[in-house]
Design a protein around this motif. Structure first.
Motif, mmCIF file in Angstrom:
data_model
loop_
_atom_site.group_PDB
_atom_site.id
_atom_site.type_symbol
_atom_site.label_atom_id
_atom_site.label_comp_id
_atom_site.label_asym_id
_atom_site.label_seq_id
_atom_site.Cartn_x
_atom_site.Cartn_y
_atom_site.Cartn_z
ATOM 1 N N LYS A 49 -40.074 -16.126 20.047
ATOM 2 C CA LYS A 49 -38.643 -15.947 20.309
ATOM 3 C C LYS A 49 -38.402 -14.934 21.424
ATOM 4 O O LYS A 49 -37.395 -14.996 22.118
ATOM 5 N N GLY A 50 -39.327 -13.989 21.595
ATOM 6 C CA GLY A 50 -39.166 -12.974 22.627
ATOM 7 C C GLY A 50 -39.745 -13.356 23.973
ATOM 8 O O GLY A 50 -39.852 -12.508 24.867
ATOM 9 N N HIS A 51 -40.116 -14.618 24.149
ATOM 10 C CA HIS A 51 -40.797 -15.052 25.373
ATOM 11 C C HIS A 51 -39.893 -15.029 26.601
ATOM 12 O O HIS A 51 -40.346 -14.792 27.719
ATOM 13 N N THR A 59 -32.981 -13.189 22.449
ATOM 14 C CA THR A 59 -32.080 -13.774 21.465
ATOM 15 C C THR A 59 -31.397 -12.693 20.625
ATOM 16 O O THR A 59 -31.932 -11.600 20.436
ATOM 17 N N ASN A 60 -30.211 -13.014 20.137
ATOM 18 C CA ASN A 60 -29.353 -12.069 19.399
ATOM 19 C C ASN A 60 -28.865 -10.923 20.285
ATOM 20 O O ASN A 60 -28.477 -9.867 19.781
ATOM 21 N N ASN A 61 -28.935 -11.139 21.620
ATOM 22 C CA ASN A 61 -28.423 -10.162 22.600
ATOM 23 C C ASN A 61 -29.120 -8.805 22.480
ATOM 24 O O ASN A 61 -28.516 -7.752 22.709
ATOM 25 N N ILE A 62 -30.399 -8.811 22.147
ATOM 26 C CA ILE A 62 -31.171 -7.576 22.006
ATOM 27 C C ILE A 62 -31.751 -7.183 23.355
ATOM 28 O O ILE A 62 -32.386 -8.004 24.037
ATOM 29 N N ASP A 63 -31.552 -5.943 23.757
ATOM 30 C CA ASP A 63 -32.147 -5.417 24.983
ATOM 31 C C ASP A 63 -33.622 -5.128 24.719
ATOM 32 O O ASP A 63 -33.966 -4.250 23.930
ATOM 33 N N ILE A 64 -34.501 -5.871 25.395
ATOM 34 C CA ILE A 64 -35.935 -5.785 25.145
ATOM 35 C C ILE A 64 -36.623 -4.720 25.999
ATOM 36 O O ILE A 64 -37.813 -4.427 25.828
ATOM 37 N N SER A 65 -35.876 -4.084 26.892
ATOM 38 C CA SER A 65 -36.464 -3.202 27.907
ATOM 39 C C SER A 65 -37.443 -2.182 27.326
ATOM 40 O O SER A 65 -38.563 -2.020 27.827
ATOM 41 N N GLU A 66 -37.035 -1.478 26.287
ATOM 42 C CA GLU A 66 -37.867 -0.427 25.700
ATOM 43 C C GLU A 66 -38.623 -0.909 24.477
ATOM 44 O O GLU A 66 -39.241 -0.107 23.762
ATOM 45 N N VAL A 196 -33.057 -17.942 24.311
ATOM 46 C CA VAL A 196 -32.229 -16.735 24.419
ATOM 47 C C VAL A 196 -30.910 -16.897 23.668
ATOM 48 O O VAL A 196 -30.507 -16.018 22.895
ATOM 49 N N GLU A 197 -30.228 -18.012 23.886
ATOM 50 C CA GLU A 197 -28.897 -18.178 23.306
ATOM 51 C C GLU A 197 -28.916 -18.652 21.858
ATOM 52 O O GLU A 197 -27.982 -18.374 21.102
ATOM 53 N N ASN A 198 -29.999 -19.355 21.453
ATOM 54 C CA ASN A 198 -29.987 -19.967 20.122
ATOM 55 C C ASN A 198 -31.222 -19.682 19.273
ATOM 56 O O ASN A 198 -31.263 -20.113 18.115
#
Length: 242
Positions: A49-51, A59-66, A196-198
């Protein structure tokens, strides 16, 4: 030697220890051993899901940066969070809809083509289903350049097709090409819509020819991703039980 997306490393294999290299006891017992390396998206595989991210948001509008690290991978939404897949599966055999063996390189699969395939096959796409989309492109597997088709492009799902599947609230989808999306464009908008959206995970490089040949359009679909902690994807061995 198998095809792989240009962003992914190739599969590499070596037999580290042959029988006879080291022997034990009077009967000279030996153990052969090997080593292989590959990417999480090399060969038949499942995306975590984080690809994919858009503006660094998954997905779920999570900022993955950190929430990612070169050494330990993804701190959330890694492939280890995907449970074994045991679900109702549906094959949409698009070439049969247009009376071809293989779709041309510039063919886009949208909502219209998906609905036509489902109607012709007598299947319904239900919530939670695994939907597999055949292009026939796997026939070129042994011709690496033709299968990748970097210059001409590859057939695949286009945006309104991805939105249609998302509206049906399917759980997973996959295809027989390297990218799932029609390429170009190379930024893979269907990956964004689905992942990302679903939160709908994607499989690529599936061999759907036997199902097509036998006219099997519904089945129990099983695939078990490896629990690679922090992994962006995993090789899988998918099977369809009729």
């Amino acid at each position: 030697g198998m095809p792989h997306h240009p962003n992914q490393p190739p599969f590499s294999y070596i037999l580290l220890k042959k029988h006879g290299d080291i022997t034990l006891g009077e009967e000279r017992i030996s153990f052969c051993n090997d080593l292989f390396t590959m990417g999480g998206h090399t060969g038949t595989h499942l995306d975590a899901k984080g690809h994919v991210a858009r503006n660094n948001r998954v997905t779920n509008n999570i900022d993955i940066s950190e929430l990612q690290d070169y050494q330990t991978g993804l701190k959330i939404l890694g492939i280890e969070t995907t449970p074994p897949i045991v679900k109702h599966g549906v094959l949409l055999d698009i070439p049969k809809v247009v009376n071809l063996d293989v779709l041309p390189h510039d063919f886009g699969i949208g909502e219209k083509e998906m609905k036509e395939a489902a109607e012709k096959e007598g299947v319904e796409i239900e919530e939670g289903d695994v939907v597999l989309v055949r292009t026939g492109w796997i026939k070129f597997w042994d011709d690496r350049q033709k299968y990748l088709s970097i210059e001409k492009g590859v057939p695949g799902v286009v945006e309104d097709g991805a939105r249609f599947l998302a509206q049906r609230k399917i759980s997973f989808t996959g295809s027989d090409t390297t990218a799932y999306d029609k390429v170009p464009p190379h930024h893979l908008p269907c990956h964004v819509i689905l992942l990302v959206e679903n939160g709908i995970q994607i499989m690529e490089m599936l061999n759907l020819e036997e199902l097509s040949r036998k006219g099997v359009y519904e089945f129990l679909f099983i695939a078990l991703p490896l629990k690679i902690r922090g992994g962006a994807g995993s090789p899988i061995r998918p099977i369809a039980i009729v």
